[in-house]
Design a protein around this motif. Structure first.
Motif, PDB file in Angstrom:
ATOM      1  N   ARG A 274       0.804  -1.220   0.000  1.00  0.00           N
ATOM      2  CA  ARG A 274       0.000   0.000   0.000  1.00  0.00           C
ATOM      3  C   ARG A 274       0.836   1.270   0.000  1.00  0.00           C
ATOM      4  N   LEU A 275       2.009   1.250   0.620  1.00  0.00           N
ATOM      5  CA  LEU A 275       2.834   2.449   0.722  1.00  0.00           C
ATOM      6  C   LEU A 275       4.156   2.263  -0.008  1.00  0.00           C
ATOM      7  N   THR A 276       4.489   3.225  -0.835  1.00  0.00           N
ATOM      8  CA  THR A 276       5.774   3.228  -1.528  1.00  0.00           C
ATOM      9  C   THR A 276       6.375   4.615  -1.366  1.00  0.00           C
ATOM     10  N   ILE A 277       7.596   4.681  -0.894  1.00  0.00           N
ATOM     11  CA  ILE A 277       8.265   5.968  -0.702  1.00  0.00           C
ATOM     12  C   ILE A 277       8.703   6.472  -2.074  1.00  0.00           C
ATOM     13  N   PRO A 278       8.293   7.675  -2.455  1.00  0.00           N
ATOM     14  CA  PRO A 278       8.731   8.231  -3.744  1.00  0.00           C
ATOM     15  C   PRO A 278      10.244   8.444  -3.745  1.00  0.00           C
ATOM     16  N   ALA A 279      10.864   8.192  -4.878  1.00  0.00           N
ATOM     17  CA  ALA A 279      12.318   8.337  -4.996  1.00  0.00           C
ATOM     18  C   ALA A 279      12.758   9.772  -4.722  1.00  0.00           C
ATOM     19  N   ALA A 280      11.896  10.737  -4.996  1.00  0.00           N
ATOM     20  CA  ALA A 280      12.249  12.140  -4.775  1.00  0.00           C
ATOM     21  C   ALA A 280      12.428  12.456  -3.293  1.00  0.00           C
ATOM     22  N   GLU A 281      11.808  11.672  -2.401  1.00  0.00           N
ATOM     23  CA  GLU A 281      11.916  11.925  -0.966  1.00  0.00           C
ATOM     24  C   GLU A 281      13.133  11.257  -0.340  1.00  0.00           C
ATOM     25  N   LEU A 282      13.799  10.381  -1.086  1.00  0.00           N
ATOM     26  CA  LEU A 282      14.969   9.683  -0.565  1.00  0.00           C
ATOM     27  C   LEU A 282      16.229  10.467  -0.893  1.00  0.00           C
ATOM     28  N   SER A 283      17.149  10.482   0.046  1.00  0.00           N
ATOM     29  CA  SER A 283      18.420  11.172  -0.161  1.00  0.00           C
ATOM     30  C   SER A 283      19.547  10.156  -0.019  1.00  0.00           C
ATOM     31  N   TRP A 284      20.373  10.037  -1.062  1.00  0.00           N
ATOM     32  CA  TRP A 284      21.468   9.064  -1.069  1.00  0.00           C
ATOM     33  C   TRP A 284      22.789   9.805  -0.943  1.00  0.00           C
ATOM     34  N   ARG A 285      23.706   9.245  -0.138  1.00  0.00           N
ATOM     35  CA  ARG A 285      25.087   9.743  -0.052  1.00  0.00           C
ATOM     36  C   ARG A 285      26.012   8.550  -0.171  1.00  0.00           C
ATOM     37  N   PHE A 286      27.133   8.754  -0.828  1.00  0.00           N
ATOM     38  CA  PHE A 286      28.091   7.671  -1.025  1.00  0.00           C
ATOM     39  C   PHE A 286      29.459   8.116  -0.540  1.00  0.00           C
ATOM     40  N   SER A 287      30.186   7.176   0.059  1.00  0.00           N
ATOM     41  CA  SER A 287      31.533   7.474   0.529  1.00  0.00           C
ATOM     42  C   SER A 287      32.353   6.196   0.489  1.00  0.00           C
ATOM     43  N   ARG A 288      33.625   6.329   0.766  1.00  0.00           N
ATOM     44  CA  ARG A 288      34.496   5.163   0.747  1.00  0.00           C
ATOM     45  C   ARG A 288      34.280   4.342   2.012  1.00  0.00           C
ATOM     46  N   ALA A 289      34.151   3.061   1.818  1.00  0.00           N
ATOM     47  CA  ALA A 289      33.918   2.156   2.943  1.00  0.00           C
ATOM     48  C   ALA A 289      35.232   1.558   3.400  1.00  0.00           C
ATOM     49  N   SER A 290      35.285   1.194   4.665  1.00  0.00           N
ATOM     50  CA  SER A 290      36.451   0.477   5.172  1.00  0.00           C
ATOM     51  C   SER A 290      36.207  -1.008   4.968  1.00  0.00           C
ATOM     52  N   GLY A 291      37.220  -1.800   5.169  1.00  0.00           N
ATOM     53  CA  GLY A 291      37.039  -3.242   5.084  1.00  0.00           C
ATOM     54  C   GLY A 291      37.497  -3.807   3.762  1.00  0.00           C
ATOM     55  N   PRO A 292      37.047  -5.026   3.435  1.00  0.00           N
ATOM     56  CA  PRO A 292      37.549  -5.721   2.252  1.00  0.00           C
ATOM     57  C   PRO A 292      37.125  -5.029   0.965  1.00  0.00           C
ATOM     58  N   GLY A 293      37.906  -5.209  -0.057  1.00  0.00           N
ATOM     59  CA  GLY A 293      37.581  -4.618  -1.340  1.00  0.00           C
ATOM     60  C   GLY A 293      38.739  -4.701  -2.301  1.00  0.00           C
ATOM     61  N   GLY A 294      39.862  -5.182  -1.825  1.00  0.00           N
ATOM     62  CA  GLY A 294      41.014  -5.318  -2.711  1.00  0.00           C
ATOM     63  C   GLY A 294      41.571  -3.967  -3.096  1.00  0.00           C
ATOM     64  N   GLN A 295      42.057  -3.878  -4.325  1.00  0.00           N
ATOM     65  CA  GLN A 295      42.695  -2.642  -4.776  1.00  0.00           C
ATOM     66  C   GLN A 295      41.688  -1.512  -4.949  1.00  0.00           C
ATOM     67  N   GLY A 296      40.410  -1.858  -5.173  1.00  0.00           N
ATOM     68  CA  GLY A 296      39.412  -0.827  -5.428  1.00  0.00           C
ATOM     69  C   GLY A 296      38.859  -0.171  -4.184  1.00  0.00           C
TER      70      GLY A 296
END
Length: 135
Positions: free
Chosen positions: A4-26
């Protein structure tokens, strides 16, 4: 969130940053850590009753009415985005769910009480028999 309820994409705020932990060279070059924020109290999606219920249940997780979810357990940003969205959905669905029905007090039947007491007496006799006092 649910059928019944779906959050509109316009109301969501995304942030991205570098994570710690495994990932190899990337790990030092990709922004795989995800922060997903949604303004629960400022959204027009929820009626006032559900906003109040969500604010009460998520009180310690809300900062100025905004719920923030962090995901960094996967190596790829896409999988972290999916994990954050699933976690947000689960939290909100649990926060706005109807409260459980009140338990109605009941009393055990007379037969149940008599069976319980008979079993207690039988166990007492068993233990008394172990002491060697058969009278």
């Amino acid at each position: 969130m649910n059928d019944r309820l779906t959050i509109p994409a316009a109301e969501l705020s995304w942030r991205f940053s570098r994570a710690s932990g495994p990932g190899g060279q990337g790990v030092n070059t990709t922004d795989s850590r995800v922060e997903l924020s949604w303004d629960v109290l400022g959204s027009d999606l929820l009626p006032p009753v559900l906003k109040e219920r969500a604010a009460e249940r998520l009180g310690n997780r809300l900062v100025h009415g905004v719920l923030t979810i962090t995901a960094s357990e996967h190596r790829s940003q896409l999988r972290n985005r999916e994990a954050a969205a699933a976690r947000l959905s689960g939290l909100i669905a649990g926060a706005i769910a109807a409260p459980p029905r009140q338990r109605r007090a009941t009393r055990p039947s007379r037969g149940a009480v008599e069976r319980r007491i008979a079993e207690k007496k039988r166990r007492g006799q068993v233990k008394k028999g172990r002491r060697g006092e058969l009278d």
